[in-house]
Design a protein around this motif. Structure first.
Motif, short mmCIF file in Angstrom:
data_model
loop_
_atom_site.label_atom_id
_atom_site.label_comp_id
_atom_site.label_asym_id
_atom_site.label_seq_id
_atom_site.Cartn_x
_atom_site.Cartn_y
_atom_site.Cartn_z
N HIS A 21 0.86 -1.19 0.00
CA HIS A 21 0.00 0.00 0.00
C HIS A 21 0.89 1.24 0.00
CE1 HIS A 21 -2.89 3.04 1.43
NE2 HIS A 21 -3.78 2.28 0.81
N TYR A 23 0.92 3.66 1.81
CA TYR A 23 1.28 4.18 3.14
C TYR A 23 2.48 3.45 3.74
CZ TYR A 23 -3.38 6.47 3.30
OH TYR A 23 -4.50 7.24 3.06
N ASP A 37 -3.72 1.41 -4.09
CA ASP A 37 -4.66 1.74 -3.03
C ASP A 37 -5.45 0.47 -2.70
OD1 ASP A 37 -6.46 1.48 -5.13
OD2 ASP A 37 -7.20 3.53 -5.06
N SER A 38 -6.40 0.56 -1.78
CA SER A 38 -7.04 -0.68 -1.34
C SER A 38 -7.81 -1.37 -2.46
CB SER A 38 -7.91 -0.45 -0.10
OG SER A 38 -8.56 0.76 -0.17
N PHE A 60 -6.56 -6.08 7.53
CA PHE A 60 -7.78 -6.24 6.73
C PHE A 60 -7.46 -6.37 5.23
CE2 PHE A 60 -7.59 -1.55 6.35
CZ PHE A 60 -7.91 -1.37 5.02
N MET A 61 -6.37 -5.79 4.81
CA MET A 61 -6.01 -5.85 3.38
C MET A 61 -5.58 -7.27 3.00
SD MET A 61 -3.92 -2.32 2.90
CE MET A 61 -4.80 -0.76 3.02
N TYR A 109 -17.20 -0.20 4.44
CA TYR A 109 -15.88 0.22 3.94
C TYR A 109 -14.94 -0.97 4.06
CZ TYR A 109 -12.24 3.87 3.27
OH TYR A 109 -11.24 4.67 2.80
N ASN A 111 -12.08 -1.17 5.00
CA ASN A 111 -11.33 -1.14 6.27
C ASN A 111 -12.21 -1.72 7.37
OD1 ASN A 111 -10.30 0.82 4.42
ND2 ASN A 111 -9.14 1.77 6.07
N THR A 125 -14.59 0.90 -1.33
CA THR A 125 -13.31 1.51 -0.94
C THR A 125 -13.46 3.02 -1.17
OG1 THR A 125 -12.25 1.56 -3.10
CG2 THR A 125 -12.14 -0.54 -1.91
N SER A 126 -12.39 3.75 -0.89
CA SER A 126 -12.49 5.21 -1.09
C SER A 126 -12.64 5.54 -2.58
CB SER A 126 -11.27 5.90 -0.49
OG SER A 126 -10.09 5.37 -1.03
N HIS A 196 -7.77 13.08 1.27
CA HIS A 196 -8.41 11.76 1.25
C HIS A 196 -9.78 11.90 1.92
CE1 HIS A 196 -9.02 7.48 1.99
NE2 HIS A 196 -8.06 7.26 1.11
N GLU A 198 -11.28 10.27 4.00
CA GLU A 198 -11.37 9.91 5.43
C GLU A 198 -11.16 11.13 6.33
OE1 GLU A 198 -8.66 6.64 6.17
OE2 GLU A 198 -9.58 5.43 4.61
N SER A 212 -9.04 8.75 -3.49
CA SER A 212 -8.28 7.67 -2.85
C SER A 212 -6.79 7.97 -3.05
CB SER A 212 -8.62 6.33 -3.51
OG SER A 212 -7.95 6.23 -4.75
N THR A 213 -5.95 7.21 -2.38
CA THR A 213 -4.50 7.46 -2.51
C THR A 213 -4.06 7.36 -3.97
OG1 THR A 213 -4.27 5.15 -1.79
CG2 THR A 213 -3.76 6.84 -0.18
N MET A 261 1.02 1.02 9.53
CA MET A 261 1.53 0.93 8.17
C MET A 261 3.06 1.01 8.16
SD MET A 261 -0.51 0.62 5.57
CE MET A 261 -2.24 0.68 5.12
P1 13P Z 1 -7.23 3.88 -0.06
O1 13P Z 1 -6.15 2.86 -0.15
O2 13P Z 1 -8.49 3.36 -0.66
O3 13P Z 1 -6.85 5.20 -0.59
O4 13P Z 1 -7.56 4.08 1.50
C1 13P Z 1 -6.59 4.42 2.38
C2 13P Z 1 -6.66 3.65 3.64
O5 13P Z 1 -7.45 3.86 4.48
C3 13P Z 1 -5.70 2.62 3.83
O6 13P Z 1 -5.73 2.24 5.12
#
Ligand code: 13P
Ligand code: SF4
Length: 301
Positions: A21, A23, A37-38, A60-61, A109, A111, A125-126, A196, A198, A212-213, A261
């Motif tokens: 990811h 992050y 991204d997710s 969770f991923m 979501y 997550n 997802t986002s 983002h 969130e 999203s990222t 992360m």
């Molecule tokens: P995305 O990967 O969908 O941008 O979401 C970020 C996130 O919350 C990862 O934990």
């Protein structure tokens, strides 16, 4: 030991692939076969021909990857790398909510834990949350969106609609103070603000672009602007700088760092790949139900 060389050797020997990811720490992003991204990582996990998936991200991923591709061995280099938001809703709470609101569709979501996904009608997802929420609303359904209140409130504002949202959040994004962005804009008046979903609405209201990222990264690559204020976890800046080395990226606040992360090190990746430990498993009954909700998301995306 040269971990990078050893990881490369083991990947070939074992037909493994590394997913990371945005992050994750830069050195982890740099050894990944796929960065995303997710949503993107879930899609790759589903289609990869590798026998082993080493998932550099949070629990969770990796669990989602296992549900989507149950025959593969999915390894998480650091087993306690969790997501605080995913822990903000339990299966028991969903069961109680469903008892009280039997007709309500549960949009969850990504997550979230596998057990929560298994009780949901659809995952998002986002990247696709707005589209999926709108799909159910246009169908005349009542919905509960969980667990991220901020993405839920953003979807309500964007669509000028109302629905139930859970009170969870990502603490990293939720506590970003809009004053930080105002200060940053004063320092860098030409910079474009990226956020983002969130983040809270008071932050999103100051953003020029929300996504999203992966969407934020693509935006920085495609826009003519040279400077960006980044309102998401700091890891993504590494990918942005690599994609556009001549552009400048300013993290909106030093607090934008997700500890979970950052746990994964090259040594962890090497060790879990060489020993094939830290394998993620999901109880069959839960996995089957969670996959139905994930497949629904993929169908609607
Ligand atoms: P995305 O990967 O969908 O941008 O979401 C970020 C996130 O919350 C990862 O934990
Ligand atoms: Fe969870 Fe937030 Fe960390 Fe993403 S950044 S893994 S939502 S705690």
């Amino acid at each position: 030991m040269n971990y990078i060389e050893e990881i490369k050797r083991l990947k070939k020997e074992k037909n493994a692939c590394i997913l990371a990811h945005y992050y994750q720490e830069p050195e982890i992003q740099d050894i990944a076969d796929y960065l995303g991204d997710s949503l993107k990582l879930a899609q790759i996990a589903m289609t990869t021909s590798a026998d082993i998936i080493v998932f550099c991200g949070v629990h969770f991923m990796a669990e989602t990857a296992k549900i989507l591709n149950p025959k593969k061995k999915v390894l998480l280099p650091v087993l306690h790398a969790g997501c605080k938001m995913a822990d903000m809703i339990s299966p028991k709470e969903i069961v109680e909510y469903k008892k009280a609101h039997p007709k309500t569709k549960i949009i969850t979501y990504v997550n979230s834990t596998a057990s929560v996904k298994a009780l949901s009608d659809c995952i998002c997802t986002s990247t696709n949350a707005l589209k999926i929420i709108n799909h159910y609303l246009e169908n005349g359904d009542e919905i509960l969106y969980c667990p991220d209140q901020n993405l839920g409130k953003y979807a309500m504002k964007e669509g000028n609609v109302e629905f139930e949202v859970w009170k969870g959040c990502c603490p990293i994004h939720h506590f970003l103070d809009p004053k930080k962005i105002i200060e940053m804009k004063q320092k860098h008046p030409k910079a474009v603000v990226l956020a983002h979903p969130e983040c809270k609405l008071d932050v999103l209201d100051l953003a020029d672009y929300i996504g999203s990222t992966k969407q934020l990264l693509e935006y920085t690559r495609n826009q003519a602007a040279d400077e960006f204020i980044v309102c998401t976890e700091k890891g993504v800046i590494h990918a942005m700088e690599k994609a556009s080395p001549h552009k400048k990226f300013y993290l909106a606040s030093d607090t934008l760092s997700c500890m979970s992360m950052k746990y994964t090190t090259l040594k962890d990746v090497y060790e879990c790949l060489s020993k094939e430990n830290n394998e993620i498993t999901v109880e069959e009954e839960i996995a089957v139900k969670a996959k139905i909700a994930l497949d629904k998301m993929l169908e609607l995306s």
